[in-house]
Design a protein around this motif. Sequence first.
Motif, mmCIF file in Angstrom:
data_model
loop_
_atom_site.group_PDB
_atom_site.id
_atom_site.type_symbol
_atom_site.label_atom_id
_atom_site.label_comp_id
_atom_site.label_asym_id
_atom_site.label_seq_id
_atom_site.Cartn_x
_atom_site.Cartn_y
_atom_site.Cartn_z
ATOM 1 N N SER A 17 -32.622 -3.398 1.125
ATOM 2 C CA SER A 17 -31.786 -4.589 0.999
ATOM 3 C C SER A 17 -32.543 -5.614 0.163
ATOM 4 C CB SER A 17 -31.472 -5.172 2.391
ATOM 5 O OG SER A 17 -30.955 -6.483 2.279
ATOM 6 N N GLY A 18 -32.089 -5.823 -1.073
ATOM 7 C CA GLY A 18 -32.727 -6.811 -1.932
ATOM 8 C C GLY A 18 -32.619 -8.210 -1.356
ATOM 9 N N TYR A 19 -31.527 -8.467 -0.668
ATOM 10 C CA TYR A 19 -31.331 -9.791 -0.066
ATOM 11 C C TYR A 19 -32.372 -10.026 1.030
ATOM 12 C CZ TYR A 19 -29.023 -13.660 2.374
ATOM 13 O OH TYR A 19 -28.730 -14.868 2.964
ATOM 14 N N LEU A 20 -32.623 -9.015 1.874
ATOM 15 C CA LEU A 20 -33.626 -9.156 2.925
ATOM 16 C C LEU A 20 -35.019 -9.271 2.316
ATOM 17 C CD1 LEU A 20 -34.343 -9.255 5.896
ATOM 18 C CD2 LEU A 20 -34.329 -6.750 5.935
ATOM 19 N N LEU A 21 -35.285 -8.478 1.288
ATOM 20 C CA LEU A 21 -36.573 -8.570 0.592
ATOM 21 C C LEU A 21 -36.803 -9.982 0.078
ATOM 22 C CD1 LEU A 21 -39.113 -7.583 -0.883
ATOM 23 C CD2 LEU A 21 -37.620 -6.676 -2.694
ATOM 24 N N ASP A 22 -35.787 -10.582 -0.517
ATOM 25 C CA ASP A 22 -35.946 -11.933 -1.057
ATOM 26 C C ASP A 22 -36.144 -12.961 0.053
ATOM 27 O OD1 ASP A 22 -35.875 -11.115 -3.667
ATOM 28 O OD2 ASP A 22 -33.725 -11.420 -3.910
ATOM 29 N N GLU A 64 -39.552 -17.699 -10.005
ATOM 30 C CA GLU A 64 -39.095 -17.729 -11.390
ATOM 31 C C GLU A 64 -38.209 -18.935 -11.684
ATOM 32 O OE1 GLU A 64 -36.411 -14.584 -9.420
ATOM 33 O OE2 GLU A 64 -38.093 -15.904 -8.912
ATOM 34 N N LEU A 65 -37.758 -19.649 -10.626
ATOM 35 C CA LEU A 65 -36.962 -20.854 -10.836
ATOM 36 C C LEU A 65 -37.826 -22.084 -11.111
ATOM 37 C CD1 LEU A 65 -34.149 -20.654 -8.097
ATOM 38 C CD2 LEU A 65 -34.298 -19.455 -10.288
ATOM 39 N N ARG A 66 -39.056 -22.037 -10.675
ATOM 40 C CA ARG A 66 -39.904 -23.236 -10.706
ATOM 41 C C ARG A 66 -40.049 -23.862 -12.087
ATOM 42 N NH1 ARG A 66 -44.761 -20.927 -6.821
ATOM 43 N NH2 ARG A 66 -43.521 -20.736 -4.903
ATOM 44 N N CYS A 108 -27.123 -26.798 -17.107
ATOM 45 C CA CYS A 108 -27.982 -26.364 -15.992
ATOM 46 C C CYS A 108 -29.092 -25.479 -16.563
ATOM 47 C CB CYS A 108 -27.164 -25.591 -14.948
ATOM 48 S SG CYS A 108 -28.179 -24.735 -13.717
ATOM 49 N N ALA A 109 -30.327 -25.913 -16.409
ATOM 50 C CA ALA A 109 -31.461 -25.191 -16.993
ATOM 51 C C ALA A 109 -31.620 -23.799 -16.383
ATOM 52 C CB ALA A 109 -32.738 -26.003 -16.797
ATOM 53 N N ILE A 110 -31.350 -23.681 -15.100
ATOM 54 C CA ILE A 110 -31.524 -22.387 -14.433
ATOM 55 C C ILE A 110 -30.432 -21.415 -14.866
ATOM 56 C CG2 ILE A 110 -31.290 -21.265 -12.172
ATOM 57 C CD1 ILE A 110 -33.032 -23.520 -11.061
ATOM 58 N N LYS A 111 -29.188 -21.902 -14.984
ATOM 59 C CA LYS A 111 -28.101 -21.027 -15.439
ATOM 60 C C LYS A 111 -28.345 -20.584 -16.880
ATOM 61 C CE LYS A 111 -24.011 -22.749 -16.203
ATOM 62 N NZ LYS A 111 -22.675 -23.350 -16.019
ATOM 63 N N GLN A 112 -28.844 -21.483 -17.706
ATOM 64 C CA GLN A 112 -29.152 -21.138 -19.099
ATOM 65 C C GLN A 112 -30.275 -20.101 -19.163
ATOM 66 O OE1 GLN A 112 -30.033 -24.975 -20.764
ATOM 67 N NE2 GLN A 112 -27.875 -25.561 -21.026
ATOM 68 N N ALA A 113 -31.283 -20.233 -18.274
ATOM 69 C CA ALA A 113 -32.383 -19.266 -18.248
ATOM 70 C C ALA A 113 -31.887 -17.891 -17.813
ATOM 71 C CB ALA A 113 -33.483 -19.757 -17.317
ATOM 72 N N GLY A 120 -31.724 -14.161 -19.930
ATOM 73 C CA GLY A 120 -32.472 -13.026 -19.394
ATOM 74 C C GLY A 120 -33.805 -13.389 -18.789
ATOM 75 N N GLN A 121 -34.062 -14.678 -18.552
ATOM 76 C CA GLN A 121 -35.334 -15.113 -17.982
ATOM 77 C C GLN A 121 -35.333 -15.071 -16.456
ATOM 78 O OE1 GLN A 121 -37.977 -15.768 -20.028
ATOM 79 N NE2 GLN A 121 -36.520 -15.050 -21.580
ATOM 80 N N ILE A 122 -34.149 -15.016 -15.861
ATOM 81 C CA ILE A 122 -34.002 -14.957 -14.401
ATOM 82 C C ILE A 122 -33.080 -13.795 -14.069
ATOM 83 C CG2 ILE A 122 -33.146 -16.154 -12.339
ATOM 84 C CD1 ILE A 122 -33.870 -18.799 -13.686
ATOM 85 N N ASP A 123 -33.511 -12.931 -13.162
ATOM 86 C CA ASP A 123 -32.711 -11.772 -12.772
ATOM 87 C C ASP A 123 -31.417 -12.237 -12.089
ATOM 88 O OD1 ASP A 123 -32.706 -8.699 -12.204
ATOM 89 O OD2 ASP A 123 -32.207 -9.646 -10.298
ATOM 90 N N PRO A 124 -30.246 -11.757 -12.528
ATOM 91 C CA PRO A 124 -28.978 -12.226 -11.961
ATOM 92 C C PRO A 124 -28.811 -11.894 -10.480
ATOM 93 C CG PRO A 124 -28.625 -10.358 -13.440
ATOM 94 C CD PRO A 124 -30.033 -10.804 -13.622
ATOM 95 N N ILE A 125 -29.373 -10.770 -10.044
ATOM 96 C CA ILE A 125 -29.261 -10.409 -8.621
ATOM 97 C C ILE A 125 -30.096 -11.357 -7.770
ATOM 98 C CG2 ILE A 125 -29.710 -8.619 -6.904
ATOM 99 C CD1 ILE A 125 -29.124 -6.550 -9.032
ATOM 100 N N ARG A 126 -31.293 -11.670 -8.231
ATOM 101 C CA ARG A 126 -32.134 -12.641 -7.517
ATOM 102 C C ARG A 126 -31.453 -14.002 -7.464
ATOM 103 N NH1 ARG A 126 -37.227 -12.981 -5.047
ATOM 104 N NH2 ARG A 126 -37.993 -14.459 -6.599
ATOM 105 N N LEU A 127 -30.809 -14.401 -8.563
ATOM 106 C CA LEU A 127 -30.121 -15.691 -8.584
ATOM 107 C C LEU A 127 -28.957 -15.688 -7.599
ATOM 108 C CD1 LEU A 127 -29.962 -18.503 -9.777
ATOM 109 C CD2 LEU A 127 -28.548 -17.574 -11.641
ATOM 110 N N ALA A 128 -28.245 -14.568 -7.495
ATOM 111 C CA ALA A 128 -27.152 -14.458 -6.525
ATOM 112 C C ALA A 128 -27.689 -14.576 -5.097
ATOM 113 C CB ALA A 128 -26.412 -13.138 -6.718
ATOM 114 N N HIS A 129 -28.840 -13.968 -4.842
ATOM 115 C CA HIS A 129 -29.453 -14.082 -3.516
ATOM 116 C C HIS A 129 -29.873 -15.517 -3.231
ATOM 117 C CE1 HIS A 129 -30.637 -9.545 -3.643
ATOM 118 N NE2 HIS A 129 -29.358 -9.733 -3.412
#
Length: 333
Positions: free
Chosen positions: A132-137, A283-285, A304-309, A313-322
Amino acid sequence: MGRRLSQRQRERIQAIQEKRRKRLEKQITESLAQSDIAPPQEGRVIIRHGATLMVVGESGQLFNCRTRQNIGHPVCGDRVVWQAIDEKSGVVTALLPRESVLSRPDYAGREKPLAANISLIVVVLAPRPEPSGYLLDQYLVTAETINVPALIAINKIDLLQGDERDRFLRQFDCYRSIGYPVVEVSATLEHGLDPLVEALHDQRSILVGQSGVGKSSLINALLPDHQVETGRLSKATGLGRHTTSSATCYNLPGGGELIDSPGVRSFRLTRLSKQQIEQGFVELRPYLGRCRFADCAHQEEPECAIKQAAEAGQIDPIRLAHFHRLVAGASNQ
């Protein structure tokens, strides 16, 4: 999730606990009054079970200790000041500052310490059950919040071969890219534990992860004398079979220590603010504070700087969803 207690039930539980604390404090005072007071010394808690603490003294000897009620809540891994009452028992009189503490909310929403002075959190995953990537995060956010390094250990790697193994491991590339070490281990292969043993050397570690990933098997493999040591501690503490359900700190043969605790093994994310969750995703910092709006939710807001990143491709979309899922859950608590 456990049932929610009523206010009356919580008050009743608190009243029972207060009576127990007063009774214990009376026993401690009487014990000290009847003994020759030994000089204070430093020690470390290696077992916590209810009101029972097993403390290892400066000489390496084990002492079954009680604790004064006004010093806080010592847990496995804590450094303490204590005094001997006799050759086998003592009283903990002070709790020394912690370098780190892993906690979880209790029934009343208060933070309950589980283990202290940890230097490494090992998140154990396996091909089955499917990770579970969500639990890992959640585990990684917790590690970042308490400022403890985290390691991802892929257990039972022997279950995969060839292309299937490559595809499975590829999902952890994003974690390697943001600085989390990933090791592949197997308790059934010769030298299959070597990468983990090396990582645990000179660390005080804990293993966390979802049920079925083989944490108990790993612990037994890492501690070949686990049963013998458990029996020795069981005899020393007088806890008997309860020793296996207590938080316990073991010495690893290759160097380092491993805290084994059922409470830690089933650990879940504590209550965090949106700002803490933001900091927990490393990776958001670099992009925090660079959005157009100070209260940006990092979703549909313009500039939004994070959405632009993420779009770059600078931020994994699955991690951002989590991240968004965790923030939503925190706001609903």
